[in-house]
Design an enzyme around this catalytic site. Structure first.
Site, short mmCIF file in Angstrom:
data_model
loop_
_atom_site.label_atom_id
_atom_site.label_comp_id
_atom_site.label_asym_id
_atom_site.label_seq_id
_atom_site.Cartn_x
_atom_site.Cartn_y
_atom_site.Cartn_z
N LEU A 36 41.82 22.87 -48.68
CA LEU A 36 42.87 22.01 -49.26
C LEU A 36 43.81 21.48 -48.19
O LEU A 36 44.34 20.39 -48.29
CB LEU A 36 43.70 22.80 -50.27
N LYS A 86 45.49 22.41 -43.93
CA LYS A 86 45.54 23.29 -42.76
C LYS A 86 46.90 23.12 -42.14
O LYS A 86 47.31 22.00 -41.85
CB LYS A 86 44.46 22.84 -41.78
N GLY A 87 47.63 24.20 -41.99
CA GLY A 87 48.95 24.09 -41.37
C GLY A 87 48.96 24.79 -40.04
O GLY A 87 47.90 25.20 -39.53
N GLY A 104 48.10 28.72 -41.16
CA GLY A 104 46.90 29.15 -41.86
C GLY A 104 46.13 27.99 -42.46
O GLY A 104 46.50 26.83 -42.31
N THR A 105 45.04 28.36 -43.13
CA THR A 105 44.22 27.37 -43.81
C THR A 105 44.30 27.68 -45.30
O THR A 105 44.23 28.85 -45.69
CB THR A 105 42.76 27.47 -43.32
N LYS A 162 45.71 30.94 -49.35
CA LYS A 162 46.13 30.70 -47.96
C LYS A 162 45.65 31.86 -47.11
O LYS A 162 45.92 33.02 -47.42
CB LYS A 162 47.65 30.56 -47.89
N ASP A 214 62.67 24.46 -45.08
CA ASP A 214 61.53 23.63 -44.69
C ASP A 214 61.24 22.58 -45.74
O ASP A 214 60.08 22.26 -46.01
CB ASP A 214 60.30 24.52 -44.44
N1 LIG Z 1 49.02 25.68 -54.23
C1 LIG Z 1 48.44 24.68 -53.58
N2 LIG Z 1 47.71 23.76 -54.24
C2 LIG Z 1 47.16 22.72 -53.59
N3 LIG Z 1 47.24 22.52 -52.27
C3 LIG Z 1 47.95 23.41 -51.54
C4 LIG Z 1 48.58 24.53 -52.16
N4 LIG Z 1 49.23 25.23 -51.20
C5 LIG Z 1 49.01 24.58 -50.05
N5 LIG Z 1 48.23 23.50 -50.24
C6 LIG Z 1 47.80 22.53 -49.22
O1 LIG Z 1 47.65 23.16 -47.98
C7 LIG Z 1 48.55 22.58 -47.02
C8 LIG Z 1 49.00 23.64 -46.05
O2 LIG Z 1 49.72 24.63 -46.76
P1 LIG Z 1 51.00 25.30 -46.15
O3 LIG Z 1 51.98 24.22 -45.85
O4 LIG Z 1 51.42 26.40 -47.03
O5 LIG Z 1 50.38 25.89 -44.81
P2 LIG Z 1 51.08 26.25 -43.44
O6 LIG Z 1 50.01 26.79 -42.53
O7 LIG Z 1 52.21 27.17 -43.69
O8 LIG Z 1 51.60 24.87 -42.96
P3 LIG Z 1 52.82 24.56 -42.01
O9 LIG Z 1 52.25 24.32 -40.67
O10 LIG Z 1 53.40 23.31 -42.65
O11 LIG Z 1 53.74 25.74 -42.05
C9 LIG Z 1 49.65 21.96 -47.87
O12 LIG Z 1 50.28 20.90 -47.22
C10 LIG Z 1 48.87 21.48 -49.08
O13 LIG Z 1 48.27 20.25 -48.81
#
Ligand SMILES: Nc1ncnc2c1ncn2[C@@H]1O[C@H](COP(=O)(O)OP(=O)(O)OP(=O)(O)O)[C@@H](O)[C@H]1O
Length: 386
Positions: free
Chosen positions: A16, A18-19, A22-23, A39, A136
């Protein structure tokens, strides 16, 4: 109560997002055919802070669970030797930034802005009532549920405020109410030695990449950072009201108010440049101005938190207690979208462990004009569909 998940039993349908940390996978639960977002964080990730931040995010999610309709609940979690992860409800409507890009001129109408800002405001109010500052807020972290209502995501930068206070000396308001609690300054990006500053984003795709910058600098997305964070004065809940102002501005104009041609210019704008408004003054521009007050003690929401913002004339007529009962939010993901999403990609299911292993061992063969099946597989799984 969040259930303990077994990684070997989880098959991902697709990636969905990738941040930096995590993925996020779309996972179909075996027992009830429903979908969740999982996640997953690689504990040995090059981001040395990833496991600690992941544990913190999981902790926050468990505290939030079922506490508010616009905040996620922790459905389950797992820990393996190398990976850790957790499941939250799947939001099939994507994020607010992607939704805005689907609109004519890439902006929302004031009525639509009112709906989303009202919901985000309620979610922040609830977080603040739990002494959690989100830190954030940006449209990419506002997801659209199946119902069309919002959910905030990504809590790794959030912080619980400590009871210690750092009260501005010139304030006459009585301490020590919640609004005055501050925590020690974060590393100051303006002073941080960054030999290779990344440019401010120019598109949603670039902003996605910038989250890597944000993750390492640990201060928030550059165009959303509040002036007091840049000044390293210590900051409080008001940073969320500032970010709400930036987000509201972006929904109205299709661009953030302080974006410069590079990070330095963006930060200078955040610190010194007043936001520019096009056209005549409205209740909406007045709200934004109040939220984008550079002095946090004069910012809308500083004194009485969300209640103060809710009373602004832009929200006149909003029935706050009935928000969740609004039957027709502006955009509702269609069932077809959801089905299309879940039936493409990996019909047989993607092995999550294999996914992370494949990231660690990229193919070492010289490029061949004929793509091998494993090469195709890697391409498919490692690129988020943004
Ligand atoms: N509950 C969900 N339903 C659908 N898509 C989701 C959900 N949670 C996260 N995503 C998708 O995954 C992406 C990355 O999630 P998230 O921002 O939690 O990851 P992260 O690794 O913490 O990113 P960041 O680098 O922004 O901190 C989100 O932008 C979204 O597109």
């Amino acid at each position: 109560m969040a259930e303990e998940l077994k990684l070997d039993n989880l098959k991902a349908v697709k990636v969905l997002g990738k941040g930096g940390m995590g993925t996020v996978f779309l996972v179909q639960l075996e027992n009830n055919n429903s979908h969740v977002a999982l996640k997953v964080v690689d504990k040995s990730s090059s981001h040395h802070d990833a496991p600690r931040r992941a544990r913190w995010e999981m902790n926050v999610l468990s505290r939030l669970s079922h506490s508010h309709p616009f905040l996620p609940s922790l459905l389950g979690s797992f820990h393996s030797q190398n990976l850790m992860g957790w499941a939250v409800p799947y939001c099939p409507g994507g994020d607010l930034n992607a939704l805005r890009y689907r609109q004519t001129d890439h902006v929302f109408s004031p009525a639509v802005i009112r709906f989303y800002v009202a919901e985000i405001l309620c979610a922040l109010q609830h977080l603040h009532s739990m002494n959690i500052a989100y830190r954030d807020l940006k449209p990419e972290n506002v997801l659209i549920q199946q119902s069309g209502h919002v959910t905030l995501t990504d809590f790794d930068l959030s912080r619980t405020l400590s009871p210690s206070v750092n009260i501005p000396s010139n304030t006459t308001t009585p301490p020590p109410s919640r609004k005055h609690r501050r925590w020690v300054p974060l590393p100051l990006p303006l002073h941080a030695k960054n030999k290779n500053p990344k440019p401010a984003r120019v598109s949603p795709v670039n902003r996605r990449k910038l989250s890597f910058v944000r993750s390492t600098s640990f201060v928030g997305t550059e165009e959303y950072i509040a002036p007091e964070v840049l000044r390293a004065e210590g900051h409080d809940f008001s940073v969320d009201w500032w970010a709400l102002g930036v987000l509201t501005y972006e929904m109205l104009y299709g661009t953030t108010p302080f974006k410069g041609t590079n990070r330095k210019e963006t930060f200078r704008n955040v610190l010194f440049k007043p936001p520019e408004f096009v056209g005549k003054k409205t209740a909406l521009t007045d709200l934004i101005m109040g939220l984008l007050e550079k002095d946090p003690t004069k910012r809308l929401g500083y004194v009485r938190g969300a209640s103060e913002i809710k009373e602004h004339q832009f929200f006149r007529g909003v029935k706050w207690d009935l928000l969740t009962e609004v039957l027709r939010p502006p955009f509702i993901p269609s069932r077809d979208d959801v089905d299309a999403t879940t039936t493409k990609s990996f019909a047989a299911g993607l092995d999550i462990k294999g996914y992370f292993q494949s990231l660690k061992s990229p193919p070492s063969l010289p490029p061949s004009p004929l793509r091998s099946p494993s090469f195709e597989f890697q391409n498919n799984v490692s690129l988020p569909e943004f």
